[in-house]
Structures are given as C-alpha cells and as structure tokens.
Design a protein around this motif. Structure first.
Motif, mmCIF file in Angstrom:
data_model
loop_
_atom_site.group_PDB
_atom_site.id
_atom_site.type_symbol
_atom_site.label_atom_id
_atom_site.label_comp_id
_atom_site.label_asym_id
_atom_site.label_seq_id
_atom_site.Cartn_x
_atom_site.Cartn_y
_atom_site.Cartn_z
ATOM 1 N N HIS A 161 0.815 -1.186 -0.159
ATOM 2 C CA HIS A 161 -0.074 0.005 -0.027
ATOM 3 C C HIS A 161 0.903 1.140 0.028
ATOM 4 C CE1 HIS A 161 -3.870 -1.646 -0.284
ATOM 5 N NE2 HIS A 161 -4.074 -2.306 0.967
ATOM 6 N N THR A 162 1.535 1.415 -1.092
ATOM 7 C CA THR A 162 2.534 2.719 -1.159
ATOM 8 C C THR A 162 1.579 3.918 -1.606
ATOM 9 O OG1 THR A 162 3.359 1.820 -3.223
ATOM 10 C CG2 THR A 162 4.666 1.644 -1.642
ATOM 11 N N ASP A 163 0.254 3.763 -1.847
ATOM 12 C CA ASP A 163 -0.515 4.722 -2.227
ATOM 13 C C ASP A 163 -1.341 5.197 -0.943
ATOM 14 O OD1 ASP A 163 -1.737 2.265 -1.723
ATOM 15 O OD2 ASP A 163 -3.407 2.673 -3.452
ATOM 16 N N LEU A 164 -1.782 4.241 0.033
ATOM 17 C CA LEU A 164 -2.813 4.493 1.077
ATOM 18 C C LEU A 164 -1.517 4.973 2.318
ATOM 19 C CD1 LEU A 164 -5.125 1.758 1.718
ATOM 20 C CD2 LEU A 164 -5.405 4.084 0.530
ATOM 21 N N PHE A 165 -0.447 4.510 2.294
ATOM 22 C CA PHE A 165 0.457 5.236 3.383
ATOM 23 C C PHE A 165 1.456 5.794 2.543
ATOM 24 C CE2 PHE A 165 -0.167 0.532 4.871
ATOM 25 C CZ PHE A 165 -1.703 0.732 5.231
ATOM 26 N N GLN A 166 1.342 7.028 2.431
ATOM 27 C CA GLN A 166 2.146 7.899 1.729
ATOM 28 C C GLN A 166 3.657 8.146 2.195
ATOM 29 O OE1 GLN A 166 -0.916 9.143 2.854
ATOM 30 N NE2 GLN A 166 -2.133 9.200 1.218
ATOM 31 N N ALA A 167 3.849 8.314 3.571
ATOM 32 C CA ALA A 167 5.073 8.224 3.743
ATOM 33 C C ALA A 167 5.954 6.984 3.559
ATOM 34 C CB ALA A 167 5.181 8.608 5.451
ATOM 35 N N HIS A 168 5.329 5.735 3.866
ATOM 36 C CA HIS A 168 5.951 4.627 3.439
ATOM 37 C C HIS A 168 6.338 4.616 1.885
ATOM 38 C CE1 HIS A 168 6.526 0.487 2.700
ATOM 39 N NE2 HIS A 168 4.826 0.190 2.166
ATOM 40 N N GLY A 169 5.369 4.854 1.218
ATOM 41 C CA GLY A 169 5.561 4.834 -0.291
ATOM 42 C C GLY A 169 6.835 5.859 -0.673
ATOM 43 N N LEU A 170 6.877 7.041 -0.089
ATOM 44 C CA LEU A 170 8.034 7.694 -0.399
ATOM 45 C C LEU A 170 9.393 7.331 -0.057
ATOM 46 C CD1 LEU A 170 8.276 10.642 -1.609
ATOM 47 C CD2 LEU A 170 8.588 11.678 0.722
ATOM 48 N N GLU A 171 9.210 6.773 1.209
ATOM 49 C CA GLU A 171 10.314 6.206 1.641
ATOM 50 C C GLU A 171 11.102 5.027 0.936
ATOM 51 O OE1 GLU A 171 9.842 7.068 6.383
ATOM 52 O OE2 GLU A 171 9.016 5.200 5.870
ATOM 53 N N GLN A 172 10.143 4.472 0.043
ATOM 54 C CA GLN A 172 10.840 3.377 -0.929
ATOM 55 C C GLN A 172 11.190 3.990 -1.895
ATOM 56 O OE1 GLN A 172 10.459 0.189 0.401
ATOM 57 N NE2 GLN A 172 9.209 1.441 1.845
ATOM 58 N N SER A 173 11.115 5.200 -2.458
ATOM 59 C CA SER A 173 11.688 5.788 -3.793
ATOM 60 C C SER A 173 12.999 6.068 -3.723
ATOM 61 C CB SER A 173 10.833 7.018 -3.858
ATOM 62 O OG SER A 173 9.611 7.057 -3.588
ATOM 63 N N ARG A 174 13.797 5.759 -4.724
ATOM 64 C CA ARG A 174 15.127 6.213 -4.669
ATOM 65 C C ARG A 174 15.350 7.725 -4.832
ATOM 66 N NH1 ARG A 174 18.184 3.647 -9.485
ATOM 67 N NH2 ARG A 174 20.129 4.332 -8.558
ATOM 68 N N CYS A 175 14.350 8.444 -5.316
ATOM 69 C CA CYS A 175 14.493 9.899 -5.215
ATOM 70 C C CYS A 175 14.416 10.408 -3.947
ATOM 71 C CB CYS A 175 13.106 10.488 -5.664
ATOM 72 S SG CYS A 175 12.493 10.061 -7.591
ATOM 73 N N TYR A 176 13.707 9.677 -2.863
ATOM 74 C CA TYR A 176 13.907 10.122 -1.518
ATOM 75 C C TYR A 176 15.239 9.454 -0.816
ATOM 76 C CZ TYR A 176 12.495 10.268 3.395
ATOM 77 O OH TYR A 176 12.583 10.341 4.924
ATOM 78 N N ARG A 177 15.378 8.013 -1.180
ATOM 79 C CA ARG A 177 16.680 7.491 -0.381
ATOM 80 C C ARG A 177 17.976 8.133 -0.856
ATOM 81 N NH1 ARG A 177 13.655 2.334 0.608
ATOM 82 N NH2 ARG A 177 15.616 1.132 1.325
ATOM 83 N N GLU A 178 18.105 8.187 -2.206
ATOM 84 C CA GLU A 178 19.104 8.923 -2.756
ATOM 85 C C GLU A 178 19.322 10.288 -3.080
ATOM 86 O OE1 GLU A 178 20.380 5.919 -5.919
ATOM 87 O OE2 GLU A 178 19.206 4.401 -4.848
ATOM 88 N N GLY A 179 18.357 11.079 -2.485
ATOM 89 C CA GLY A 179 18.190 12.554 -2.721
ATOM 90 C C GLY A 179 18.758 13.302 -1.778
ATOM 91 N N GLN A 180 19.710 12.965 -1.168
ATOM 92 C CA GLN A 180 20.430 13.746 -0.073
ATOM 93 C C GLN A 180 19.599 14.583 0.872
ATOM 94 O OE1 GLN A 180 23.341 15.759 -2.565
ATOM 95 N NE2 GLN A 180 23.883 14.071 -3.574
ATOM 96 N N ASN A 181 18.419 13.789 1.356
ATOM 97 C CA ASN A 181 17.593 14.374 2.177
ATOM 98 C C ASN A 181 16.847 15.603 1.782
ATOM 99 O OD1 ASN A 181 16.331 13.849 4.626
ATOM 100 N ND2 ASN A 181 18.175 14.330 5.737
#
Ligand code: HEC
Ligand code: HEC
Ligand code: HEC
Ligand code: HEC
Ligand code: HEC
Length: 169
Positions: free
Chosen positions: A63-83
């Motif tokens: 549920h990366t749609d219903l749990f938005q923070a969880h979804g974002l946390e899976q994204s490379r943009c977020y993980r490798e985006g230097q915060n």
C-alpha cells in the motif's frame, strides 16, 4: 477531522503565553521550514504512516498509495536524494491539495531536468526521462488508481513510491 496547528507544530501554550506578553525574542516553537526531508516525512507519517508503522502494525506493505510516507520512503528519489525531497516539496500543509499535475512536474524537474533546460531551482542533476523529459511526470511515475480497500469509491489515490511502473498507464 481534528487536525489542528498543534498536530504538526507541537504544543503551542508556551508560545501563545510569550507572544501575549510581547516577548518576541523567544518563539518557543521549532521552525518546521528548517527541517529536512526525513524529519518532515516522519512527522507527516505519524498519521500518513511510515514504513516503520507499516512493519510494526503488520500492514500490507504493497500500500504505497494509502501510506504515503511509506511509499515515499521506498523511492530512490527520497533514499538517494540527499535528504532534499520532502512531503512539503510537493504539498503545502496549510492549503487543500493541488490536482494540477504541473505543480508536481516542477518538483521533479528540480532534480531531473535535462542539463540544457533553464529552471529556477536545481537541487541535484540526475538523469532526465527518456520518454518525456519535461511533462506529465506524476501520471506515469505516481499514477492515481482506484483503491481496492475502498470498493465503489470514485476517489483515486496517488502511488507515492516514485518509480518506473511495471504495467502500462
Ligand atoms: C499538516 C501539518 C501542519 C498543520 C496542521 C499546520 N502546519 Fe504550519 N507548517 C507545517 C510545515 C511542514 C511547515 C513548514 C512549511 C515549509 O517548509 O514551507 C509549516 C510552517 C508554518 C509557519 C512558518 C514557521 C515554521 O515553522 O516554519 C507558521 C507560522 C505556521 N506553519 C503556522 C501554522 C498555524 C497557525 C497552523 C494552524 C492554523 C498550522 N501552521 C497548521 C505543517 C503544518
Ligand atoms: C494528526 C494527523 C495528521 C498529520 C500529522 C498530517 N496529516 Fe495530512 N491528513 C490527515 C487527515 C485526517 C487527512 C484527511 C483524510 C485523508 O485525506 O486521508 C489528511 C489529508 C492530507 C492531504 C490531502 C488533503 C486534500 O486537500 O485532499 C494531504 C496532501 C496531506 N494530508 C499531507 C500532509 C502532510 C504533507 C503532512 C505533514 C506536513 C501531514 N499531512 C500531516 C491527518 C494528518
Ligand atoms: C514528488 C511529489 C510528492 C511528494 C514528495 C509527496 N506527494 Fe503526496 N501527492 C502527490 C501527488 C501528485 C498527489 C495526487 C494529487 C492529485 O490528487 O491530483 C498526492 C496526494 C497525496 C495525498 C492525498 C491522497 C490521494 O492520493 O488522493 C496525501 C494524503 C499525500 N499526498 C500525502 C503526502 C505525504 C504525507 C507526503 C510525505 C511523506 C507526500 N504526500 C509526499 C505528490 C507528492
Ligand atoms: C531531490 C531530488 C529528486 C527529486 C525532487 C525527484 N527525484 Fe527522482 N530520483 C532522484 C535520485 C537521486 C534518483 C536515483 C537515481 C539517480 O541518482 O539517477 C532518482 C530516481 C528516479 C527514477 C528511477 C527510479 C528507479 O527505481 O530506478 C524515477 C522514475 C524518478 N526518479 C522519477 C521522479 C519523478 C517523477 C519525480 C517527481 C514526482 C522525481 N523523480 C523527483 C532524485 C530526485
Ligand atoms: C508516458 C509516461 C511517462 C512520462 C510522462 C514520464 N515518464 Fe519517466 N519514464 C517512463 C518510462 C516507461 C521509463 C523507463 C524507460 C526505460 O527504462 O527505457 C521512464 C524512466 C524515467 C527515469 C529513469 C531514467 C534512467 O535513465 O534511469 C526518470 C528519472 C524519469 N523517468 C523521470 C521522469 C520525469 C521527471 C518526468 C516528467 C518530466 C517523466 N519521467 C515523465 C515513463 C514516463
């Protein structure tokens, strides 16, 4: 729904008291504008659910749609985006949500704009899209779909796991 200033900003009693007495040298409020992507995602995720919550409560991690923070946390943009990628990069928590795709493209382009395109803010220089380098980013990479846990609801929710989607959109 009971979401007020203090839900995000924390207790404001001391702040109100100080302002009433005209003591403007100490605000007694942490400045949220100064917080990085991770701190904001965790704060919003207290209600919109982080990966930690999904795991702890044994919720369906698909549920990366219903749990938005969880979804974002899976994204490379977020993980490798230097915060640098935050909920507030795309959402103003003080107004209703924008349904104009263009507002979101601007955020993607801050990191994925082709090098020869002039843009106001360039946070990082990452690969541009080989399919469409300038437009409609979210319709393909954060598609809105009907959510099976709300059968019959016309509302479609956006997948916050930013990625190349497997099925055709
Ligand atoms: C859903 C969470 C949320 C709610 C509810 C909320 N805020 Fe905010 N507020 C934020 C975030 C996040 C920022 C930082 C915004 C940014 O980075 O542009 C912020 C910024 C601010 C700022 C600028 C100072 C700072 O901390 O950066 C003020 C002042 C403010 N909010 C007042 C309010 C008031 C008054 C209310 C209630 C009427 C309210 N907010 C409700 C999340 C919230
Ligand atoms: C105290 C709980 C709480 C916190 C903290 C919180 N939200 Fe929400 N948010 C809600 C509820 C409840 C709704 C309405 C139900 C829904 O749409 O899921 C909502 C709705 C939204 C919407 C849809 C609004 C619309 O106009 O349709 C967005 C976008 C959003 N929140 C973003 C954020 C962001 C960004 C943060 C952190 C700055 C945040 N929220 C923090 C509870 C919260
Ligand atoms: C890169 C941009 C982007 C980021 C970052 C982002 N969102 Fe969203 N969000 C969107 C888009 C696009 C939509 C769908 C807007 C629409 O309805 O057209 C959306 C919708 C939502 C909604 C409404 C539910 C729905 O899909 O209708 C909530 C709640 C929400 N976001 C919360 C968050 C929270 C919390 C964070 C941080 C953990 C966050 N978003 C980070 C782009 C983003
Ligand atoms: C803060 C910078 C930043 C922002 C903003 C950003 N990204 Fe990314 N994105 C990255 C980084 C870093 C990667 C990891 C790959 C790389 O370094 O080239 C990445 C990877 C991707 C990938 C490949 C994912 C994969 O699994 O290989 C896609 C697709 C993508 N981004 C689309 C988007 C879209 C669409 C938006 C806007 C909704 C967006 N990005 C916003 C930094 C960002
Ligand atoms: C019509 C759907 C579509 C649109 C619109 C679109 N993309 Fe893509 N994007 C794709 C597909 C499909 C791929 C995978 C291409 C491949 O692997 O050959 C991709 C790949 C990517 C990648 C990975 C590139 C790499 O080399 O790893 C990034 C980053 C990206 N897109 C960002 C964006 C951004 C930013 C936008 C908006 C400016 C955007 N995309 C608009 C479908 C789209």
């Amino acid at each position: 729904m009971g979401v007020g200033c203090e839900s995000c900003h924390g207790p404001g009693g001391q702040h109100v008291e100080a302002m009433r007495q005209g003591k403007t040298d100490a605000l007694f409020m942490p400045k949220l504008q100064k917080q990085d992507g991770k701190t904001i995602a965790e704060m919003c995720g207290r209600c919109h659910r982080t990966t930690k919550d999904a795991t702890a409560k044994n919720l369906n991690s698909e549920h990366t749609d219903l749990f938005q923070a969880h979804g974002l946390e899976q994204s490379r943009c977020y993980r490798e985006g230097q915060n640098k990628l935050s909920c507030t990069s795309c959402h103003d928590p003080h107004t209703s949500i924008s349904t104009d795709e263009k507002t979101y493209n601007q955020v993607c382009l801050q990191c994925h704009a082709p090098a020869n395109i002039p843009i106001t803010t360039r946070l990082l220089q990452r690969r541009p899209c080989p399919i469409n380098a300038t437009e409609k980013c979210t319709s393909c990479h954060m598609p809105k779909r009907a959510e099976p846990v709300f059968p019959g609801s016309p509302h479609k929710v956006a997948d916050h796991f930013i990625r190349v989607q497997k099925e055709k959109k």
